[in-house]
Write an enzyme that holds these catalytic residues in place. Structure first.
Site, PDB file in Angstrom:
ATOM      1  N   LEU A   1      44.581  44.390  35.113  1.00 24.10           N
ATOM      2  CA  LEU A   1      45.358  44.357  36.345  1.00 24.10           C
ATOM      3  C   LEU A   1      44.732  43.273  37.206  1.00 24.10           C
ATOM      4  O   LEU A   1      43.503  43.195  37.305  1.00 24.10           O
ATOM      5  CB  LEU A   1      45.290  45.699  37.093  1.00 24.10           C
ATOM      6  N   ASP A   2      45.561  42.441  37.831  1.00 29.02           N
ATOM      7  CA  ASP A   2      45.040  41.380  38.674  1.00 29.02           C
ATOM      8  C   ASP A   2      44.078  41.933  39.723  1.00 29.02           C
ATOM      9  O   ASP A   2      44.197  43.084  40.151  1.00 29.02           O
ATOM     10  CB  ASP A   2      46.176  40.637  39.395  1.00 29.02           C
ATOM     11  N   TYR A   3      43.185  41.091  40.177  1.00 27.34           N
ATOM     12  CA  TYR A   3      42.177  41.446  41.183  1.00 27.34           C
ATOM     13  C   TYR A   3      42.802  42.123  42.401  1.00 27.34           C
ATOM     14  O   TYR A   3      42.304  43.133  42.900  1.00 27.34           O
ATOM     15  CB  TYR A   3      41.438  40.167  41.595  1.00 27.34           C
ATOM     16  N   ASN A   4      43.933  41.589  42.870  1.00 26.65           N
ATOM     17  CA  ASN A   4      44.577  42.111  44.076  1.00 26.65           C
ATOM     18  C   ASN A   4      45.686  43.124  43.794  1.00 26.65           C
ATOM     19  O   ASN A   4      46.438  43.486  44.695  1.00 26.65           O
ATOM     20  CB  ASN A   4      45.133  40.960  44.916  1.00 26.65           C
ATOM     21  N   THR A   5      45.799  43.557  42.542  1.00 26.20           N
ATOM     22  CA  THR A   5      46.793  44.570  42.178  1.00 26.20           C
ATOM     23  C   THR A   5      46.105  45.908  41.974  1.00 26.20           C
ATOM     24  O   THR A   5      45.048  45.986  41.343  1.00 26.20           O
ATOM     25  CB  THR A   5      47.538  44.162  40.893  1.00 26.20           C
TER      26      THR A   5
END
Length: 246
Positions: A105-109
């Site tokens: 999962l993306d860093y900001n997700t």
């Protein structure tokens, strides 16, 4: 020969160090030993009591474990980070097994991410031929018309990637703040898939959360909390991935 015997490549994959396909290649390449004897045949089976070495390193015998984490924003989906940021395993207190995240999962997700030490299970869920649905909720800038979102199902070419969704639904809009909440279902996951896609059509993502993965939801978990999957959930996820083949 007993019922406890299993194919060598399966045992290696379940240890989490590599996929079954790569394990097969390592056997063919003469990098695997069983009870200190070199094995190069793919049909070879081994018992739980056998000593297995892969590329000179003894295989650790661990019972398979499966966890679901509600990943917060600002956390890396990795086992280490050279910038000393928080990683997903920091949230698994008391877990002694060598688990790793299934996908990213993306860093900001934020949202659901699974962790396991079962390489075969991980590769089953991540393999591109198995289309396990993942449901995301995105807060985006702007208020799109339904007609502007139809292209999401057909697919958008972004930097040589064809990005598309299985389905979408506008959950709410706020004309005062000029934002919308949209539910998006994927059955694949390219790098920054939703963010790149939505930016391309002019509705950049402000916030993104994965709320469902197959049969799994975030129900009962707060951000940063984790729980083991039940045996039934593991069985369901295996079944879903095995049944859905491109």
């Amino acid at each position: 020969m007993t019922n406890s015997l299993e194919r060598l490549q399966k045992i290696i994959a379940q240890s989490g160090i590599t996929s079954r396909r790569k394990a097969e290649q390592m056997i063919l390449d003469g990098k695997v030993k069983v009870n200190n004897k070199l094995v190069t045949e793919l049909g070879t089976k081994a018992a739980p009591t056998d000593e297995i070495e892969v590329d000179g390193v003894p295989l650790q015998k661990e019972a398979p474990v499966y966890y679901m984490l509600y990943k917060p924003q600002g956390v890396i989906s990795s086992l280490k980070d050279d910038k000393n940021r928080k990683i997903v395993t920091d949230f698994l207190e008391g877990v002694t097994e060598r688990v790793f995240p299934i996908g990213r999962l993306d860093y900001n997700t934020s949202g659901i991410i699974l962790l396991t030490n079962d390489g075969e299970f991980a590769n089953l869920l991540m393999h591109p031929k198995h289309e396990v649905n993942k449901v995301y909720v995105a807060k985006v800038s702007g208020i799109p018309e339904k007609s502007e979102l139809t292209i999401l199902r057909k697919g958008i070419k972004v930097e040589n990637d064809l990005l598309r969704v299985v389905s979408y639904k506008i959950l709410s809009t706020d004309k005062t703040k000029n934002v919308s909440i949209i539910e998006l279902t994927l059955n694949e996951g390219k790098n920054r898939h939703i963010r790149r896609m939505m930016e391309q059509i002019g509705f950049p993502v402000k916030k993104l959360k994965r709320e469902r993965y197959g049969v799994l939801t975030l129900q009962g978990l707060k951000s940063g909390e984790a729980r083991p999957l039940t045996p039934h959930e593991v069985k369901q996820m295996r079944h879903i991935a095995s049944e859905i083949v491109k």
